[in-house]
Scaffold this motif. Sequence first.
Motif, PDB file in Angstrom:
ATOM      1  N   PRO A 217      16.395  -4.228  19.940  1.00 39.34           N
ATOM      2  CA  PRO A 217      15.565  -3.547  18.949  1.00 39.34           C
ATOM      3  C   PRO A 217      16.339  -3.149  17.694  1.00 39.34           C
ATOM      4  CG  PRO A 217      15.090  -2.705  21.139  1.00 39.34           C
ATOM      5  CD  PRO A 217      16.288  -3.600  21.278  1.00 39.34           C
ATOM      6  N   ALA A 218      17.587  -2.707  17.856  1.00 37.43           N
ATOM      7  CA  ALA A 218      18.382  -2.278  16.707  1.00 37.43           C
ATOM      8  C   ALA A 218      18.697  -3.453  15.782  1.00 37.43           C
ATOM      9  CB  ALA A 218      19.675  -1.614  17.174  1.00 37.43           C
ATOM     10  N   ALA A 219      19.055  -4.597  16.362  1.00 34.42           N
ATOM     11  CA  ALA A 219      19.347  -5.780  15.554  1.00 34.42           C
ATOM     12  C   ALA A 219      18.091  -6.251  14.828  1.00 34.42           C
ATOM     13  CB  ALA A 219      19.907  -6.896  16.429  1.00 34.42           C
ATOM     14  N   ARG A 220      16.962  -6.263  15.521  1.00 33.56           N
ATOM     15  CA  ARG A 220      15.697  -6.672  14.900  1.00 33.56           C
ATOM     16  C   ARG A 220      15.337  -5.724  13.762  1.00 33.56           C
ATOM     17  NH1 ARG A 220      11.962 -10.287  16.484  1.00 33.56           N
ATOM     18  NH2 ARG A 220      13.046 -10.588  18.467  1.00 33.56           N
ATOM     19  N   ALA A 221      15.575  -4.438  13.944  1.00 30.86           N
ATOM     20  CA  ALA A 221      15.279  -3.458  12.895  1.00 30.86           C
ATOM     21  C   ALA A 221      16.110  -3.742  11.644  1.00 30.86           C
ATOM     22  CB  ALA A 221      15.546  -2.047  13.414  1.00 30.86           C
ATOM     23  N   ARG A 222      17.391  -4.038  11.812  1.00 33.81           N
ATOM     24  CA  ARG A 222      18.248  -4.336  10.662  1.00 33.81           C
ATOM     25  C   ARG A 222      17.760  -5.580   9.922  1.00 33.81           C
ATOM     26  NH1 ARG A 222      22.309  -2.944  14.449  1.00 33.81           N
ATOM     27  NH2 ARG A 222      22.852  -5.140  14.828  1.00 33.81           N
ATOM     28  N   VAL A 223      17.357  -6.586  10.684  1.00 34.42           N
ATOM     29  CA  VAL A 223      16.868  -7.822  10.073  1.00 34.42           C
ATOM     30  C   VAL A 223      15.574  -7.564   9.305  1.00 34.42           C
ATOM     31  CG1 VAL A 223      15.946 -10.121  10.582  1.00 34.42           C
ATOM     32  CG2 VAL A 223      18.023  -9.328  11.739  1.00 34.42           C
ATOM     33  N   TYR A 224      14.672  -6.747   9.856  1.00 32.79           N
ATOM     34  CA  TYR A 224      13.419  -6.434   9.166  1.00 32.79           C
ATOM     35  C   TYR A 224      13.679  -5.697   7.852  1.00 32.79           C
ATOM     36  CZ  TYR A 224      10.474  -7.759  13.182  1.00 32.79           C
ATOM     37  OH  TYR A 224       9.819  -8.445  14.176  1.00 32.79           O
ATOM     38  N   ARG A 225      14.572  -4.741   7.871  1.00 32.07           N
ATOM     39  CA  ARG A 225      14.863  -3.991   6.635  1.00 32.07           C
ATOM     40  C   ARG A 225      15.405  -4.937   5.559  1.00 32.07           C
ATOM     41  NH1 ARG A 225      14.086   1.289   7.514  1.00 32.07           N
ATOM     42  NH2 ARG A 225      14.598   2.189   9.564  1.00 32.07           N
ATOM     43  N   ALA A 226      16.264  -5.850   5.955  1.00 32.34           N
ATOM     44  CA  ALA A 226      16.814  -6.797   4.993  1.00 32.34           C
ATOM     45  C   ALA A 226      15.743  -7.769   4.495  1.00 32.34           C
ATOM     46  CB  ALA A 226      17.980  -7.561   5.625  1.00 32.34           C
ATOM     47  N   LEU A 227      14.885  -8.222   5.390  1.00 30.48           N
ATOM     48  CA  LEU A 227      13.818  -9.147   5.010  1.00 30.48           C
ATOM     49  C   LEU A 227      12.912  -8.540   3.942  1.00 30.48           C
ATOM     50  CD1 LEU A 227      12.257 -11.809   5.444  1.00 30.48           C
ATOM     51  CD2 LEU A 227      11.063 -10.687   7.355  1.00 30.48           C
ATOM     52  N   GLY A 228      12.670  -7.239   4.025  1.00 30.58           N
ATOM     53  CA  GLY A 228      11.817  -6.572   3.053  1.00 30.58           C
ATOM     54  C   GLY A 228      12.383  -6.537   1.648  1.00 30.58           C
ATOM     55  N   THR A 229      13.663  -6.866   1.481  1.00 32.73           N
ATOM     56  CA  THR A 229      14.297  -6.847   0.161  1.00 32.73           C
ATOM     57  C   THR A 229      14.401  -8.236  -0.469  1.00 32.73           C
ATOM     58  OG1 THR A 229      16.591  -7.161   0.950  1.00 32.73           O
ATOM     59  CG2 THR A 229      15.715  -4.905   0.959  1.00 32.73           C
ATOM     60  N   VAL A 230      13.994  -9.280   0.256  1.00 32.99           N
ATOM     61  CA  VAL A 230      14.158 -10.654  -0.239  1.00 32.99           C
ATOM     62  C   VAL A 230      13.092 -10.962  -1.301  1.00 32.99           C
ATOM     63  CG1 VAL A 230      14.118 -13.097   0.388  1.00 32.99           C
ATOM     64  CG2 VAL A 230      15.161 -11.424   1.938  1.00 32.99           C
ATOM     65  N   PRO A 231      13.490 -11.391  -2.492  1.00 28.37           N
ATOM     66  CA  PRO A 231      12.514 -11.733  -3.527  1.00 28.37           C
ATOM     67  C   PRO A 231      11.558 -12.829  -3.053  1.00 28.37           C
ATOM     68  CG  PRO A 231      14.723 -11.618  -4.452  1.00 28.37           C
ATOM     69  CD  PRO A 231      14.881 -11.553  -2.967  1.00 28.37           C
ATOM     70  N   GLY A 232      10.266 -12.649  -3.329  1.00 28.67           N
ATOM     71  CA  GLY A 232       9.277 -13.645  -2.944  1.00 28.67           C
ATOM     72  C   GLY A 232       8.639 -13.398  -1.601  1.00 28.67           C
ATOM     73  N   VAL A 233       9.205 -12.509  -0.798  1.00 30.58           N
ATOM     74  CA  VAL A 233       8.594 -12.181   0.488  1.00 30.58           C
ATOM     75  C   VAL A 233       7.388 -11.262   0.242  1.00 30.58           C
ATOM     76  CG1 VAL A 233       8.911 -10.917   2.659  1.00 30.58           C
ATOM     77  CG2 VAL A 233      10.648 -12.525   1.875  1.00 30.58           C
ATOM     78  N   ARG A 234       6.281 -11.561   0.885  1.00 29.83           N
ATOM     79  CA  ARG A 234       5.056 -10.781   0.745  1.00 29.83           C
ATOM     80  C   ARG A 234       4.508 -10.450   2.127  1.00 29.83           C
ATOM     81  NH1 ARG A 234       7.019 -10.840  -3.532  1.00 29.83           N
ATOM     82  NH2 ARG A 234       6.192 -11.646  -5.516  1.00 29.83           N
ATOM     83  N   VAL A 235       3.556  -9.517   2.155  1.00 27.58           N
ATOM     84  CA  VAL A 235       2.823  -9.217   3.374  1.00 27.58           C
ATOM     85  C   VAL A 235       1.337  -9.320   3.061  1.00 27.58           C
ATOM     86  CG1 VAL A 235       2.195  -7.418   5.035  1.00 27.58           C
ATOM     87  CG2 VAL A 235       4.591  -7.757   4.440  1.00 27.58           C
ATOM     88  N   THR A 236       0.608 -10.113   3.846  1.00 28.31           N
ATOM     89  CA  THR A 236      -0.835 -10.230   3.643  1.00 28.31           C
ATOM     90  C   THR A 236      -1.481  -8.878   3.889  1.00 28.31           C
ATOM     91  OG1 THR A 236      -0.737 -12.534   4.359  1.00 28.31           O
ATOM     92  CG2 THR A 236      -2.900 -11.472   4.380  1.00 28.31           C
ATOM     93  N   ASP A 237      -2.415  -8.495   3.009  1.00 28.04           N
ATOM     94  CA  ASP A 237      -2.964  -7.133   3.066  1.00 28.04           C
ATOM     95  C   ASP A 237      -4.016  -6.929   4.149  1.00 28.04           C
ATOM     96  OD1 ASP A 237      -5.132  -8.488   2.062  1.00 28.04           O
ATOM     97  OD2 ASP A 237      -5.197  -7.420   0.135  1.00 28.04           O
ATOM     98  N   HIS A 238      -4.162  -7.913   5.038  1.00 27.54           N
ATOM     99  CA  HIS A 238      -5.054  -7.767   6.181  1.00 27.54           C
ATOM    100  C   HIS A 238      -4.442  -8.528   7.356  1.00 27.54           C
ATOM    101  CE1 HIS A 238      -6.222 -11.522   4.147  1.00 27.54           C
ATOM    102  NE2 HIS A 238      -6.430 -11.983   5.370  1.00 27.54           N
ATOM    103  N   LEU A 239      -4.844  -8.183   8.556  1.00 24.17           N
ATOM    104  CA  LEU A 239      -4.346  -8.884   9.728  1.00 24.17           C
ATOM    105  C   LEU A 239      -4.968 -10.275   9.796  1.00 24.17           C
ATOM    106  CD1 LEU A 239      -4.469  -6.014  12.388  1.00 24.17           C
ATOM    107  CD2 LEU A 239      -2.470  -6.851  11.135  1.00 24.17           C
ATOM    108  N   VAL A 240      -4.174 -11.253  10.245  1.00 24.56           N
ATOM    109  CA  VAL A 240      -4.652 -12.624  10.391  1.00 24.56           C
ATOM    110  C   VAL A 240      -4.756 -12.939  11.881  1.00 24.56           C
ATOM    111  CG1 VAL A 240      -3.571 -13.251   8.214  1.00 24.56           C
ATOM    112  CG2 VAL A 240      -2.324 -13.642  10.352  1.00 24.56           C
TER     113      VAL A 240
END
Length: 319
Positions: A217-240
Amino acid sequence: MDEMTQLRELRADAPVPDRAALAPGRELLTDAIAGGSRRGRRLWADWRITSLGAAAAITAAALIITQVVDTSSNPDNLANNLDLSGPTVTLNRAADFLEEAKAPPEPRAGQWVYTVEVYRKPELAAVENIASPDSSTTPSWTPYADPEMEEDPADDAWSARETYRAAESLPDDPAALLAEVRALYPAFDTEQGREESSTARTFRGLSTLIESYPLSPAARARVYRALGTVPGVRVTDHLVRDAAGRKAIAVTFEVPGSHERQELLLSPSDYSYAGTRRVVTEDHELEEQGFVTRMTAGDVTHDLARTTAAVVDARGQKP
């Protein structure tokens, strides 16, 4: 209250046993993203509680449960404060959630990673539907540790153990983590003949880690935080909906010139990896081996869901 919850509550006050105590009672990675010059890729024992030694059996089973991800759970059981307003807030909240989770021990050499994945056939508007199953389910077993693979410097594939330990060694700082991921997954030439951009390479490397199982869980958390800073990464505003029909968070990235959006799907209840999709973003023609296919915006060209991931003690065993 379901049996899983009851079992966890029974475990709450029990001391954590060492591996020797657990031994009598008790191992990836999909190939979703190809490439990478360094090696990179992808328990439940059948238990019966008897009156003699019930406490030991409950303790062992409870620890094992933490190493099983059943992503077929209630899709409407959403994580607290789920927010799809943007990649930074969504992925930071996911990281916060994971940092509260207890980490199971690293699997042992000799154990296996068991996964079940559902593949849904492409949905192309311009291609006539052919008589074939809408989806297929594929179970697989991969050794957690593969010494022959790990000792061969020419082997481009990683064992699950190598990926797990590489993720454990990643730094907390997002910028430093991204630099390390780019070192782990060097650039390669795309099928269009263009060199992979630094951003696309970063997203590929992070996606490869997120798809890996197991990952603490700790490693996954670090990867998620870094992913959120990558230019061009988006999150769809609704569940798919993923290939298994479950609700999922879509973390997206579009490689310039590809005409497709890559979607990394996460469970909205526990932020575990749920699957991947590729969706056409604009009409274009795709030519392959002399054949031209008309691609329409909205076409789904790749749709995969992981419904189960677990560490088991033997090939062929199921959790």
